[in-house]
Design a protein around this motif. Structure first.
Motif, mmCIF file in Angstrom:
data_model
loop_
_atom_site.group_PDB
_atom_site.id
_atom_site.type_symbol
_atom_site.label_atom_id
_atom_site.label_comp_id
_atom_site.label_asym_id
_atom_site.label_seq_id
_atom_site.Cartn_x
_atom_site.Cartn_y
_atom_site.Cartn_z
ATOM 1 N N PRO A 117 0.789 -1.230 0.000
ATOM 2 C CA PRO A 117 0.000 0.000 0.000
ATOM 3 C C PRO A 117 0.827 1.290 0.000
ATOM 4 O O PRO A 117 0.271 2.357 -0.167
ATOM 5 N N LEU B 190 0.486 4.599 -8.643
ATOM 6 C CA LEU B 190 0.116 4.273 -7.269
ATOM 7 C C LEU B 190 1.321 3.872 -6.418
ATOM 8 O O LEU B 190 1.294 3.960 -5.202
ATOM 9 N N GLY C 69 0.896 -1.353 -7.341
ATOM 10 C CA GLY C 69 0.455 -1.034 -5.992
ATOM 11 C C GLY C 69 -0.316 -2.192 -5.383
ATOM 12 O O GLY C 69 -1.009 -2.923 -6.090
ATOM 13 N N GLY C 70 -0.185 -2.372 -4.079
ATOM 14 C CA GLY C 70 -0.928 -3.424 -3.399
ATOM 15 C C GLY C 70 -0.516 -4.790 -3.889
ATOM 16 O O GLY C 70 0.671 -5.111 -3.970
ATOM 17 N N ILE D 266 -5.210 -7.849 -7.498
ATOM 18 C CA ILE D 266 -6.439 -7.215 -7.017
ATOM 19 C C ILE D 266 -6.602 -5.879 -7.739
ATOM 20 O O ILE D 266 -5.852 -4.924 -7.499
ATOM 21 N N PHE D 267 -7.575 -5.815 -8.627
ATOM 22 C CA PHE D 267 -7.851 -4.598 -9.411
ATOM 23 C C PHE D 267 -6.586 -3.970 -9.982
ATOM 24 O O PHE D 267 -6.439 -2.748 -9.998
ATOM 25 N N GLY D 268 -5.662 -4.823 -10.397
ATOM 26 C CA GLY D 268 -4.422 -4.295 -10.956
ATOM 27 C C GLY D 268 -4.240 -4.727 -12.397
ATOM 28 O O GLY D 268 -3.196 -4.473 -12.983
ATOM 29 N N THR E 169 -2.525 -6.020 -0.029
ATOM 30 C CA THR E 169 -3.515 -5.243 -0.754
ATOM 31 C C THR E 169 -4.120 -4.160 0.145
ATOM 32 O O THR E 169 -4.086 -4.251 1.373
ATOM 33 N N ALA E 170 -4.657 -3.110 -0.493
ATOM 34 C CA ALA E 170 -5.109 -1.921 0.237
ATOM 35 C C ALA E 170 -6.117 -2.242 1.336
ATOM 36 O O ALA E 170 -6.071 -1.631 2.406
ATOM 37 N N TYR F 229 -12.745 -0.588 -3.331
ATOM 38 C CA TYR F 229 -11.635 0.126 -3.970
ATOM 39 C C TYR F 229 -12.273 1.100 -4.949
ATOM 40 O O TYR F 229 -13.093 0.702 -5.781
ATOM 41 N N MET F 230 -11.893 2.354 -4.857
ATOM 42 C CA MET F 230 -12.648 3.340 -5.632
ATOM 43 C C MET F 230 -11.945 4.678 -5.624
ATOM 44 O O MET F 230 -11.021 4.917 -4.870
ATOM 45 N N GLY F 231 -12.464 5.544 -6.445
ATOM 46 C CA GLY F 231 -12.094 6.940 -6.343
ATOM 47 C C GLY F 231 -12.998 7.572 -5.306
ATOM 48 O O GLY F 231 -14.183 7.247 -5.227
ATOM 49 N N ASN G 216 -4.893 7.165 1.762
ATOM 50 C CA ASN G 216 -3.426 7.098 1.843
ATOM 51 C C ASN G 216 -2.936 6.169 2.947
ATOM 52 O O ASN G 216 -1.988 6.486 3.672
ATOM 53 N N ALA G 217 -3.573 5.002 3.062
ATOM 54 C CA ALA G 217 -3.197 4.071 4.129
ATOM 55 C C ALA G 217 -1.709 3.746 4.057
ATOM 56 O O ALA G 217 -1.192 3.438 2.991
ATOM 57 N N LEU H 113 -10.020 4.091 0.393
ATOM 58 C CA LEU H 113 -10.715 2.824 0.451
ATOM 59 C C LEU H 113 -11.866 2.927 1.443
ATOM 60 O O LEU H 113 -11.705 3.506 2.518
#
Ligand code: SAH
Length: 460
Positions: A225, A250, A300-301, A305-307, A330-331, A381-383, A410-411, A441
């Protein structure tokens, strides 16, 4: 240079240990591992010494114990006077001596060692700080692959053949590629057969034309993260050996700093709306890998996962490029950790749903009924810009407005980490001021209600 580091062959050499306690035993074990013949002098002797020593003399030390021909003496008694007497006797007989805990009386010091036999790393602090030596040792232990010794042994078996078949320049290149490329990767992954086959192929190719001698290969690495200390050891090793790093926006600067200094860094994925085009990234990876570069694809992460890691893996496979994957934190896991919550809980949640919330044609496009299932923690996971719509949508589809929710921005990043708690009803307003454009997140579920705000610090 106060001490010259040397590796000494003690096989079948006579060594003297004066002292019979725990410390003497530790030194004795080390000397015996090195094949020495041990003679122990001490009035009373730890039982463990009996099984490792060639001879034991249960009496006080006498100067005559330091016979010529002793390769190394160790004074490990609790008495400064006896230790000094041993050191003096050794000086007269020209026998190297280590006095435990006394650099002043020693002309030999035992280094801290990291043992990857036959690879051996030894280092010391000249007796000034054993604790520092221990800390450094810990760092090295983590950095050096556990199977480094296997790689050295494999190289040893082919050393003579490489000398026979390759000119010096080609030979050096060959070894660099073998020791840093797929041969090393297979060895460290425990696949000795694949490693040896790759080495043989590399040797044939290097002899034939001097063209890059290794199979094209890419490592997909999860960067976690943001906090570089959340990289895995394998990620760190991949970064340390990379020629080129293809990374997303990221990936934090601190993580990139962990890479080999002269590795080329290429930004290939945008942040937010900008699309990363897997086909374009794959083409670049294939091009670099085929040119013999050690390519790390840093995401990232976790890459899966969503990458779009799956698409990149498929593209690499289609191009015949070997891909390895190093997972990352992951985040969702990082966000839960920094917020101090557990995503599952026997009383509240027996599943975790990891989803992404995107706008498609204006509206947030998610499978609402699945998102509002009971006894589940939701990680979105989102904007940040879809937060309000998302919370309202969950309530509209049957979730309680009072369901606890948490936004983590920003974790684990050094700046801008923000944790905002609330409910589906209150979170959008609570989070709105100050929402930056860092990654954010959303966590939703009963487990978030268990989170205790840290107690206020009251000055005393
Ligand atoms: N592969 C990544 C996710 C990429 S999608 C992973 O496994 O974490 C990008 C989304 O991940 C962001 O929009 C945000 O929702 C989330 N994210 C990534 N890093 C984050 C961080 N440090 N803090 C909070 N959310 C993060």
């Amino acid at each position: 240079l106060r001490y010259l580091p040397l590796f000494v062959d003690l096989r079948d050499r006579d060594c003297l240990i004066v002292g019979g306690g725990e410390v003497a035993l530790r030194k004795a074990r080390l000397l015996v591992r090195a094949g020495a013949r041990l003679h122990v002098v001490a009035p009373s002797v730890h039982a463990g010494l009996e099984s490792v020593a060639a001879s034991i003399h249960r009496r006080p030390f006498a100067d005559g114990d330091v016979r010529p021909g002793i390769a190394l003496a160790v004074a490990a008694t609790a008495s400064d006077a006896v230790n000094a007497q041993v050191a003096a006797a050794c000086a007269r007989a020209h026998v190297p001596v280590n006095v435990v805990d006394s650099a002043a009386l020693s002309n030999v010091v035992f280094p801290s060692i990291v043992d990857r036999d036959p690879v051996m790393v030894a280092f010391g602090t000249g007796g000034s700080s054993p604790v520092l030596a221990r800390l450094l040792r810990g760092q090295l232990e983590r950095l050096l692959p556990a199977r480094l010794g296997d790689l050295a042994r494999l190289a040893g078996r082919y050393r003579a053949r490489a000398v026979e078949q390759l000119q010096p320049h080609a030979r050096r290149r060959f070894w660099e590629r073998v020791l840093e490329g797929p041969v090393a990767a297979s060895t460290f992954a425990g696949d000795g057969e694949a490693a040896e086959a790759a080495l043989q192929a590399a040797l044939r190719d290097a002899g034939a034309a001097g063209v890059p001698a290794v199979a094209a290969e890419v490592t997909l690495v999860g960067a976690g993260p943001g906090d570089p200390e959340l990289l895995t050891l394998k990620a760190l090793q991949a970064l340390a050996g990379a020629d080129v790093i293809l990374h997303d926006a990221l990936v934090s600067a601190d993580v990139l700093d962990m890479a080999r200094r002269d590795a080329v860094r290429e930004l290939v994925g945008g942040r937010r709306g900008e699309r990363t085009e897997p086909a374009r990234v794959v083409a670049r990876m294939v091009e670099l890998a085929r040119a013999g570069q050690r390519v790390v694809r840093l995401k990232g992460g976790d890459p899966g996962i969503f990458g779009r890691g799956g698409e990149e893996l498929a593209g690499l496979a289609a191009a015949g490029v070997v891909a390895r994957v190093v997972p990352g934190v992951t985040a969702a896991l990082a966000a839960a950790a920094v917020a101090g919550v557990s995503l599952t809980h026997r009383d509240y949640a027996d599943s975790v749903l990891i989803v992404t919330a995107r706008r498609r044609g204006g509206a947030v496009d998610v499978d609402w009924p699945r998102l509002v299932a009971p006894r589940q923690t939701l990680a979105v996971y989102m904007g940040g810009e879809v937060l309000r719509e998302l919370c309202a949508g969950l309530v509209a589809h049957g979730a309680a407005a009072a369901l606890p929710a948490l936004l983590v921005e920003n974790a684990t990043l050094p700046a801008g980490q923000r944790i905002v708690g609330g409910t589906l009803a209150s979170l959008p307003d609570a989070a709105a001021p100050g929402a930056g454009d860092g990654p954010a997140l959303l966590l939703v579920g009963e487990v978030l209600g268990l989170r205790r705000a840290p107690a206020a610090v009251t000055p005393t």
